[in-house]
Design a protein around this motif. Sequence first.
Motif, PDB file in Angstrom:
ATOM      1  N   LEU A 142      19.105-155.023  31.686  1.00  0.00           N
ATOM      2  CA  LEU A 142      17.850-154.945  30.918  1.00  0.00           C
ATOM      3  C   LEU A 142      17.779-156.208  30.088  1.00  0.00           C
ATOM      4  N   GLY A 143      16.734-156.984  30.326  1.00  0.00           N
ATOM      5  CA  GLY A 143      16.700-158.250  29.633  1.00  0.00           C
ATOM      6  C   GLY A 143      15.310-158.789  29.418  1.00  0.00           C
ATOM      7  N   ALA A 144      15.272-160.031  29.004  1.00  0.00           N
ATOM      8  CA  ALA A 144      14.011-160.724  28.757  1.00  0.00           C
ATOM      9  C   ALA A 144      14.054-162.072  29.450  1.00  0.00           C
ATOM     10  N   GLN A 145      12.880-162.494  29.862  1.00  0.00           N
ATOM     11  CA  GLN A 145      12.760-163.739  30.609  1.00  0.00           C
ATOM     12  C   GLN A 145      11.817-164.673  29.871  1.00  0.00           C
ATOM     13  N   PHE A 146      12.276-165.887  29.696  1.00  0.00           N
ATOM     14  CA  PHE A 146      11.458-166.907  29.038  1.00  0.00           C
ATOM     15  C   PHE A 146      11.041-167.921  30.088  1.00  0.00           C
ATOM     16  N   ALA A 147       9.738-168.035  30.325  1.00  0.00           N
ATOM     17  CA  ALA A 147       9.247-168.903  31.390  1.00  0.00           C
ATOM     18  C   ALA A 147       8.386-170.009  30.798  1.00  0.00           C
ATOM     19  N   PRO A 148       8.995-171.106  30.389  1.00  0.00           N
ATOM     20  CA  PRO A 148       8.203-172.210  29.834  1.00  0.00           C
ATOM     21  C   PRO A 148       7.309-172.872  30.865  1.00  0.00           C
ATOM     22  N   SER A 149       7.694-172.752  32.132  1.00  0.00           N
ATOM     23  CA  SER A 149       6.834-173.279  33.190  1.00  0.00           C
ATOM     24  C   SER A 149       6.808-172.273  34.319  1.00  0.00           C
ATOM     25  N   ARG A 150       5.992-172.586  35.307  1.00  0.00           N
ATOM     26  CA  ARG A 150       5.830-171.630  36.395  1.00  0.00           C
ATOM     27  C   ARG A 150       7.064-171.538  37.272  1.00  0.00           C
ATOM     28  N   ASN A 151       7.844-172.627  37.332  1.00  0.00           N
ATOM     29  CA  ASN A 151       8.932-172.686  38.287  1.00  0.00           C
ATOM     30  C   ASN A 151      10.291-172.341  37.707  1.00  0.00           C
ATOM     31  N   ILE A 152      10.425-172.398  36.400  1.00  0.00           N
ATOM     32  CA  ILE A 152      11.738-172.170  35.794  1.00  0.00           C
ATOM     33  C   ILE A 152      11.626-171.072  34.750  1.00  0.00           C
ATOM     34  N   ALA A 153      12.618-170.207  34.745  1.00  0.00           N
ATOM     35  CA  ALA A 153      12.662-169.155  33.737  1.00  0.00           C
ATOM     36  C   ALA A 153      14.092-169.010  33.264  1.00  0.00           C
ATOM     37  N   LEU A 154      14.246-168.784  31.970  1.00  0.00           N
ATOM     38  CA  LEU A 154      15.556-168.533  31.389  1.00  0.00           C
ATOM     39  C   LEU A 154      15.721-167.032  31.197  1.00  0.00           C
ATOM     40  N   LEU A 155      16.914-166.539  31.528  1.00  0.00           N
ATOM     41  CA  LEU A 155      17.158-165.102  31.502  1.00  0.00           C
ATOM     42  C   LEU A 155      18.224-164.771  30.466  1.00  0.00           C
ATOM     43  N   VAL A 156      18.034-163.665  29.784  1.00  0.00           N
ATOM     44  CA  VAL A 156      19.066-163.148  28.887  1.00  0.00           C
ATOM     45  C   VAL A 156      18.938-161.633  28.884  1.00  0.00           C
ATOM     46  N   GLY A 157      20.076-160.955  28.831  1.00  0.00           N
ATOM     47  CA  GLY A 157      19.981-159.500  28.864  1.00  0.00           C
ATOM     48  C   GLY A 157      21.309-158.816  28.636  1.00  0.00           C
ATOM     49  N   VAL A 158      21.267-157.510  28.723  1.00  0.00           N
ATOM     50  CA  VAL A 158      22.454-156.665  28.594  1.00  0.00           C
ATOM     51  C   VAL A 158      22.739-156.075  29.976  1.00  0.00           C
ATOM     52  N   GLU A 159      23.998-156.125  30.348  1.00  0.00           N
ATOM     53  CA  GLU A 159      24.356-155.642  31.687  1.00  0.00           C
ATOM     54  C   GLU A 159      25.436-154.582  31.600  1.00  0.00           C
ATOM     55  N   GLY A 160      25.256-153.535  32.373  1.00  0.00           N
ATOM     56  CA  GLY A 160      26.277-152.507  32.517  1.00  0.00           C
ATOM     57  C   GLY A 160      26.632-152.385  33.985  1.00  0.00           C
ATOM     58  N   SER A 161      27.921-152.225  34.272  1.00  0.00           N
ATOM     59  CA  SER A 161      28.322-152.104  35.666  1.00  0.00           C
ATOM     60  C   SER A 161      29.404-151.056  35.808  1.00  0.00           C
ATOM     61  N   MET A 162      29.492-150.483  37.009  1.00  0.00           N
ATOM     62  CA  MET A 162      30.509-149.481  37.289  1.00  0.00           C
ATOM     63  C   MET A 162      31.075-149.735  38.683  1.00  0.00           C
ATOM     64  N   LEU A 163      32.410-149.848  38.748  1.00  0.00           N
ATOM     65  CA  LEU A 163      33.112-150.028  40.011  1.00  0.00           C
ATOM     66  C   LEU A 163      33.867-148.741  40.316  1.00  0.00           C
ATOM     67  N   ALA A 164      33.606-148.161  41.473  1.00  0.00           N
ATOM     68  CA  ALA A 164      34.305-146.942  41.893  1.00  0.00           C
ATOM     69  C   ALA A 164      35.278-147.295  43.010  1.00  0.00           C
ATOM     70  N   TYR A 165      36.575-146.946  42.841  1.00  0.00           N
ATOM     71  CA  TYR A 165      37.583-147.326  43.832  1.00  0.00           C
ATOM     72  C   TYR A 165      38.550-146.165  44.028  1.00  0.00           C
ATOM     73  N   PRO A 166      38.998-145.974  45.264  1.00  0.00           N
ATOM     74  CA  PRO A 166      39.938-144.881  45.542  1.00  0.00           C
ATOM     75  C   PRO A 166      41.387-145.358  45.500  1.00  0.00           C
ATOM     76  N   VAL A 167      42.260-144.526  44.982  1.00  0.00           N
ATOM     77  CA  VAL A 167      43.696-144.789  45.008  1.00  0.00           C
ATOM     78  C   VAL A 167      44.373-143.502  45.437  1.00  0.00           C
ATOM     79  N   GLU A 168      44.970-143.532  46.600  1.00  0.00           N
ATOM     80  CA  GLU A 168      45.665-142.365  47.142  1.00  0.00           C
ATOM     81  C   GLU A 168      44.752-141.141  47.127  1.00  0.00           C
ATOM     82  N   GLY A 169      43.496-141.348  47.556  1.00  0.00           N
ATOM     83  CA  GLY A 169      42.576-140.228  47.707  1.00  0.00           C
ATOM     84  C   GLY A 169      41.859-139.812  46.448  1.00  0.00           C
TER      85      GLY A 169
END
Lengths: 184, 396
Positions: free
Chosen positions: B351-378
Amino acid sequence: MKPTLSASTDNQLFCWLAASHREAEQAFAELYARYGQKLYLYCRKVMGSNSDAHDAFQEVWMQFHAAGKNGTAVQNVSSYLFRIARNVCLNRKRSARTFLNIEDLECVSHDKPYEQRELLSLIDRALDVLDDEYREAFVLHEMHGMAYGDIAAITGDTIPALKNRVWRARKQIRELVAPLLADL
Amino acid sequence: MDYNTLLQEYFDGELDEQRESALFRVLSHDTALRQEFNTYVAMQSAAQADAAQTVLPASATASVFGALGYAISGGSVSTGAVTTWQRLRSYAPYVLVSVVSSLLTALIFFLLFPWHENQTTPVAQSAKAVANATATRADGIPHTEKTPVEGSRSAAVFPSRTAQSAAVLAAHVPLVVSSFEEQREEAAEGSMPIEPVQPVRAEQHIAVQAVSSNMEILEISPSVLPSAFSLPSVGLSSVDIAARSILASSYPSVDIPTQTSSSFTNVALSAWYQLSQEHAIGIECGREAFGQEFRQRVGTSMATVRQNPTLWWLGASYRLSLADMQWSDWHPYAQAVLGGTEVGALGKVVLGAQFAPSRNIALLVGVEGSMLAYPVEGVYYTANKLGVTYGIRVQF
């Protein structure tokens, strides 16, 4: 097409330590699986304490990995690994004043019979009293089951000398343990 | 006979059958020697049993692998995946998930927002009605065009903001559109004042609705809005790429060093295909560390393994840009990634915000959450991360 890791020889795996990160990672993991437990046992018995063994164990693998990364030519990987372990352990023992810590002598599992646990405890304490070269020979031959020829490749000693050390270590341990064994 | 030598050779396994028989004959009547022999037997048995049952501590393994920057493979150190084909096969499920997710996402949005280039839409009909109707100028004086309705021509004589919106609407109706160049030619021939068609912005969307209510034209169907309000810079051929850096904390928190020799760590690269001004789909890949903590059998015991491997990941992405909520050159966006790593599936939300000073370039900043699910011995475990992300997006 490379063979699978489990079918690869120690020398092939050692050579892969100098390859890409992915291949080196897998080769190291396979070598660790083959010798990790034996090496830890050696460090544990020679150093005499869990904490010292832990440090020596890590240093041994670091040196081993660095040698592989640098492409060091090695004929017998297991002997080379234990030579590194020997040097690391002996150097650490010489540079540090170690005191026998009763709490560190936790080497038995409570799954074993009482008598066996007690005997192991006695043997461990007796090992601490032995000279380094006797202790090392006893651990490698009696605990690891290494042949005298393999031990000679690690220590650089002759086979007759190693046989003599193992026998003397047995006798010394027996002399320390025998009076207490009668009570078990 | 030297019985010490016999005993030594016996325990070294070097005694031949004849000498072994001689040894046992002596042991049968020599009590002291027999006691010594039994002690050696007990010592050897205990030592061998101890060696066989010694457990390699998981902490020792974790410290060795962590110091080297290697991952401890869950369940088995011997993956066997050395060949290129075996390595590709291990990634196949995650690539398949990414591709299927991308296709499903595209299908859903094409179904929700059909793209009909030549269809006569209610908007087209409304635009024609607007073009035919009498518009009210800004000063309130009714204005009626003199020339018959031809869509863009009539649009050309509406100078007011409201009328201009109608002109834009009319200009985008396929049946009545004529190019600006044609208008200019016609204007050159006659004295028809012309107003260039301006790109539609959000406020003009509102203005069109106002026109609609004033003119009582047909209700504009939301489903055709993307077609009527498509921007020249956003179309089926619109592609952009983005690069962003990720700074996040892992949960569980694993204080073990990870491999940092590569410069491409905690970075993500993506390629996007814009379906509309708001919606885009793409593919994203990156490399970052994930703190892992799981239970694994080591020898005869269960051990807690903690590690901090650096893993490559790949996934299908969807981005929603809320252009309607724009403030200055900033507007918020939301992004979701679904993919996997070599050890398990991965999901990310930004979830973030984008700053687009021109049509071709935009700067991005935001908060990121991630989850990795992995199995170990079932058993499945998760590695979660929460942090900030910042980057840049370039549109072709």
